[in-house]
Design an enzyme around this catalytic site. Sequence first.
Site, PDB file in Angstrom:
ATOM      1  N   SER A 151       6.528  -4.455  -7.337  1.00 12.60           N
ATOM      2  CA  SER A 151       5.383  -4.914  -6.798  1.00 12.60           C
ATOM      3  C   SER A 151       4.621  -5.108  -8.479  1.00 12.60           C
ATOM      4  CB  SER A 151       4.367  -3.973  -6.195  1.00 12.60           C
ATOM      5  OG  SER A 151       3.111  -4.594  -5.901  1.00 12.60           O
ATOM      6  N   HIS A 168       6.074  -8.477  -4.349  1.00 16.36           N
ATOM      7  CA  HIS A 168       4.769  -8.729  -3.511  1.00 16.36           C
ATOM      8  C   HIS A 168       3.805  -9.753  -4.255  1.00 16.36           C
ATOM      9  CE1 HIS A 168       4.917  -3.954  -2.338  1.00 16.36           C
ATOM     10  NE2 HIS A 168       5.774  -4.751  -1.541  1.00 16.36           N
ATOM     11  N   ASP A 178       6.303   1.385  -1.018  1.00 18.26           N
ATOM     12  CA  ASP A 178       7.027   0.287  -0.473  1.00 18.26           C
ATOM     13  C   ASP A 178       8.256   0.349  -1.130  1.00 18.26           C
ATOM     14  OD1 ASP A 178       8.028  -1.806   1.282  1.00 18.26           O
ATOM     15  OD2 ASP A 178       7.353  -3.462  -0.165  1.00 18.26           O
TER      16      ASP A 178
END
Length: 331
Positions: free
Chosen positions: A11, A38, A130
Amino acid sequence: MPNNVITIGGSAGAIPSIIELLKELPKLPNAAIFIAVHVPSHSPSLLPQIFANSTSMPVMHAQDGLRMKAGSIYIAPPDFHLLIKDGSIQLARGAKENHHRPAIDPMFRSAANAYGTNHIAVLLSGYLDDGSAGLLAVKRSKGTVIVQDPKDTIYPDMPRNALEFVEADCVCRLSEIVPFIMKRLKTEPASKPAFDPLVEKEVEMVKITNGDSSGEMPGTACGLVCPECSGPLWEILEKDSHLVRYRCHEGHAYSALSLEASQDEDLEAALWTALRAMDEKVELAEKLAQRAKIMGQDNAVLRFQSRHIKTREQAELLRKLLKEGLTHHKE
């Protein structure tokens, strides 16, 4: 069809790391590479062009139904989860996981289910957690887990949180990741492990199945509601790691940290709505007091002035809470 797959997830702060990894990776005759970062769902992604400048391997956005090729790099496109199954790519616009689509967990999970020991998963820089649940699926399938050393990242939350629950095969500095991958690719893998029904079910839940929400949910009902669809949440406890996560019937999935962050956002939105209502009530009480004064209604003046003062004090308390912030962490 490649014998091995390498999945890379990250991310915030991950893109420079991926560029460096691709510069170091040689063309792989027996492995395909999949990347989920992301990215905003409402804007085009330039990641294939960015990454293509760092490697001689072909780089492209993943396409639904495309047969994967060894020595190729596939990027999760905006607003789609990237899934791997039976030597081909599947794109799913199912429910978001940890507030993201694409999310990292579905990619890790599907590759673990499809490739087992022939799967190498790499988790890089990012916020929150995540990727943690997906890495657990990789470990259960006897795949290889590589986590970038949190001290070597721009944003250490994602790798640091994963390491609380997952025993990585290598906690590597960025410069050590490619040598470790190449060493593993030369190792003869064991046979593919037994079928994991939970992983298979969660891979399928990412897909939209014509509104079919039948079937038993994993985990136990916990009394909480989904922040995105207001449906009931089920709590899933990973007994081998004590990782707690949540799913609703429509497929939205949350880690504990992601659910907490979502509740913070909902609470802040509710407080702003309450503050607006309070400010309007203050203004109304002031106007009514002025009108009552003009009309010579002394009792009404005192009543509306009292309401004005009390409501203004309550509004200031809300304004102070919003100014200080609900929590001290951000996604």
